[in-house]
Design a protein around this motif. Sequence first.
Motif, short mmCIF file in Angstrom:
data_model
loop_
_atom_site.label_atom_id
_atom_site.label_comp_id
_atom_site.label_asym_id
_atom_site.label_seq_id
_atom_site.Cartn_x
_atom_site.Cartn_y
_atom_site.Cartn_z
N ALA A 106 0.84 -1.22 0.00
CA ALA A 106 0.00 0.00 0.00
C ALA A 106 0.86 1.25 0.00
CB ALA A 106 -0.93 -0.02 1.21
N VAL A 107 1.95 1.20 0.74
CA VAL A 107 2.86 2.35 0.83
C VAL A 107 3.63 2.52 -0.48
CG1 VAL A 107 4.95 3.19 2.00
CG2 VAL A 107 3.03 2.32 3.35
N ALA A 108 3.96 1.39 -1.11
CA ALA A 108 4.64 1.45 -2.41
C ALA A 108 3.64 1.76 -3.53
CB ALA A 108 5.35 0.13 -2.70
N GLN A 109 2.35 1.75 -3.17
CA GLN A 109 1.24 1.95 -4.14
C GLN A 109 1.36 0.95 -5.28
OE1 GLN A 109 0.42 6.05 -5.08
NE2 GLN A 109 0.35 6.63 -2.94
N ARG A 110 1.61 -0.29 -4.90
CA ARG A 110 1.71 -1.37 -5.90
C ARG A 110 0.66 -2.42 -5.61
NH1 ARG A 110 7.60 -3.62 -6.96
NH2 ARG A 110 6.24 -5.28 -7.71
N PRO A 111 -0.12 -2.82 -6.60
CA PRO A 111 -1.11 -3.88 -6.38
C PRO A 111 -0.43 -5.21 -6.08
CG PRO A 111 -0.97 -3.33 -8.72
CD PRO A 111 -0.09 -2.35 -7.99
N ILE A 112 -1.15 -6.10 -5.41
CA ILE A 112 -0.66 -7.46 -5.17
C ILE A 112 -1.24 -8.33 -6.27
CG2 ILE A 112 -0.69 -9.40 -3.55
CD1 ILE A 112 -1.07 -7.33 -1.28
N GLY A 113 -0.39 -9.08 -6.94
CA GLY A 113 -0.84 -9.94 -8.04
C GLY A 113 -1.25 -11.31 -7.54
N CYS A 114 -1.78 -12.11 -8.45
CA CYS A 114 -2.22 -13.46 -8.08
C CYS A 114 -1.04 -14.42 -8.21
CB CYS A 114 -3.38 -13.89 -8.96
SG CYS A 114 -4.05 -15.49 -8.45
N TRP A 115 -0.14 -14.36 -7.22
CA TRP A 115 1.04 -15.22 -7.27
C TRP A 115 1.05 -16.24 -6.15
CZ3 TRP A 115 2.55 -9.71 -7.28
CH2 TRP A 115 2.68 -9.18 -5.99
N VAL A 116 0.01 -16.25 -5.35
CA VAL A 116 -0.15 -17.28 -4.32
C VAL A 116 -1.47 -17.97 -4.64
CG1 VAL A 116 -0.79 -17.54 -1.88
CG2 VAL A 116 1.25 -16.25 -2.48
N GLU A 117 -1.45 -19.30 -4.65
CA GLU A 117 -2.63 -20.05 -5.09
C GLU A 117 -3.89 -19.71 -4.31
OE1 GLU A 117 -2.88 -24.25 -4.26
OE2 GLU A 117 -3.27 -24.63 -6.37
N ALA A 118 -3.73 -19.44 -3.00
CA ALA A 118 -4.90 -19.13 -2.17
C ALA A 118 -5.65 -17.91 -2.72
CB ALA A 118 -4.48 -18.90 -0.72
N MET A 119 -4.94 -17.01 -3.39
CA MET A 119 -5.63 -15.84 -3.94
C MET A 119 -6.64 -16.26 -5.01
SD MET A 119 -2.75 -12.91 -3.96
CE MET A 119 -3.93 -11.64 -4.35
N ALA A 120 -6.24 -17.22 -5.83
CA ALA A 120 -7.16 -17.72 -6.88
C ALA A 120 -8.35 -18.41 -6.24
CB ALA A 120 -6.41 -18.66 -7.81
N MET A 121 -8.12 -19.05 -5.09
CA MET A 121 -9.18 -19.83 -4.45
C MET A 121 -10.18 -18.96 -3.68
SD MET A 121 -6.65 -22.82 -3.06
CE MET A 121 -7.76 -23.41 -1.78
N PHE A 122 -9.75 -17.76 -3.27
CA PHE A 122 -10.61 -16.96 -2.39
C PHE A 122 -10.96 -15.58 -2.96
CE2 PHE A 122 -8.55 -20.08 0.42
CZ PHE A 122 -9.70 -20.73 0.86
N GLY A 123 -11.23 -15.55 -4.28
CA GLY A 123 -11.81 -14.33 -4.87
C GLY A 123 -10.81 -13.26 -5.25
N LEU A 124 -9.50 -13.61 -5.19
CA LEU A 124 -8.49 -12.59 -5.49
C LEU A 124 -7.70 -12.94 -6.74
CD1 LEU A 124 -7.30 -12.19 -1.80
CD2 LEU A 124 -8.75 -10.58 -3.05
N ALA A 125 -8.35 -13.65 -7.68
CA ALA A 125 -7.67 -14.06 -8.91
C ALA A 125 -7.19 -12.85 -9.70
CB ALA A 125 -8.59 -14.93 -9.76
N ASP A 126 -7.86 -11.71 -9.54
CA ASP A 126 -7.43 -10.50 -10.24
C ASP A 126 -6.48 -9.66 -9.39
OD1 ASP A 126 -8.94 -11.16 -12.47
OD2 ASP A 126 -10.73 -10.19 -11.64
N GLY A 127 -6.04 -10.21 -8.26
CA GLY A 127 -5.12 -9.48 -7.39
C GLY A 127 -5.86 -8.50 -6.50
N VAL A 128 -5.09 -7.71 -5.78
CA VAL A 128 -5.66 -6.69 -4.87
C VAL A 128 -5.27 -5.32 -5.39
CG1 VAL A 128 -5.83 -5.89 -2.49
CG2 VAL A 128 -5.34 -8.31 -2.95
N PRO A 129 -6.26 -4.51 -5.82
CA PRO A 129 -5.94 -3.20 -6.38
C PRO A 129 -5.58 -2.18 -5.29
CG PRO A 129 -8.32 -3.52 -6.31
CD PRO A 129 -7.71 -4.78 -5.80
N VAL A 130 -5.03 -1.06 -5.71
CA VAL A 130 -4.67 0.02 -4.79
C VAL A 130 -5.65 1.18 -4.96
CG1 VAL A 130 -2.87 1.64 -4.07
CG2 VAL A 130 -2.23 -0.58 -5.04
N ALA A 131 -6.24 1.61 -3.85
CA ALA A 131 -7.07 2.82 -3.87
C ALA A 131 -6.15 4.00 -3.57
CB ALA A 131 -8.16 2.72 -2.81
N GLY A 132 -6.23 5.04 -4.38
CA GLY A 132 -5.33 6.19 -4.25
C GLY A 132 -5.43 6.85 -2.88
#
Length: 222
Positions: A106-132
């Motif tokens: 959040a501090v780097a203002q960089r989204p988290i990508g889907c690079w951990v399998e659990a993200m695909a399993m729990f609704g985060l297949a598109d990663g976690v976006p950053v709100a300005g």
Amino acid sequence: MDKDLAEQVAEIAQRVVASGAISANGHGNVSVRVPGAEEMYFTAGPSLRGHPASAVVRVGLDGTLLEGNLPPIQGAVVAMHTAMYQDHPEVGCVLHTHSPYATAYAVAQRPIGCWVEAMAMFGLADGVPVAGYGPRGSAEAVAHIRRAVTPGVPAVLLANHGVLVFHRTPDLAVLVGSVVEEAAQAGINTSGLGGPVEIPEDMRAAALQRAMAFESRGTVRA
Ligand SMILES: [Zn+2]
């Protein structure tokens, strides 16, 4: 005040702490929607660690304090909780923390990508976006959050601040909070190894399908 619901909110706060997706000072807030009412119960204590049920307050979804005492620090972020209930009728629980690794993104203002399998399993297949960035809980910050929220994705990073998770149930919200933190930690841990590699999109869907197939089978007993 519904004592049971206040106890439930305090108990969710303890589960967030137990999940480890929390900063050392325990800063953050938990809220739950009051079923059938335009209200939420909200942690007004300074820390989620050992948060007592007696410090849970009742707040209208228009931001009006209905019951309890709301200190300024917690009062300032009420709007980012109420906005999620207003915008998403299915949302029953909102969590906000400064979990350290996710907050680094959040501090780097960089989204988290889907690079951990659990993200695909729990609704985060598109990663976690950053709100300005906007001052915490301000109209500007809430507008950024609303703009960043992707339909069906239950989390956003709050630029230069922390993480916001919103889900149907407290269980799912706590789980997603810990998955986001785990993914952020893995992302940072791989920075000396060439950085994280995202799961190919078709494989994200496959990971979810496999998880759902096992889920529908339930616990297998010998
Ligand atoms: Zn915060």
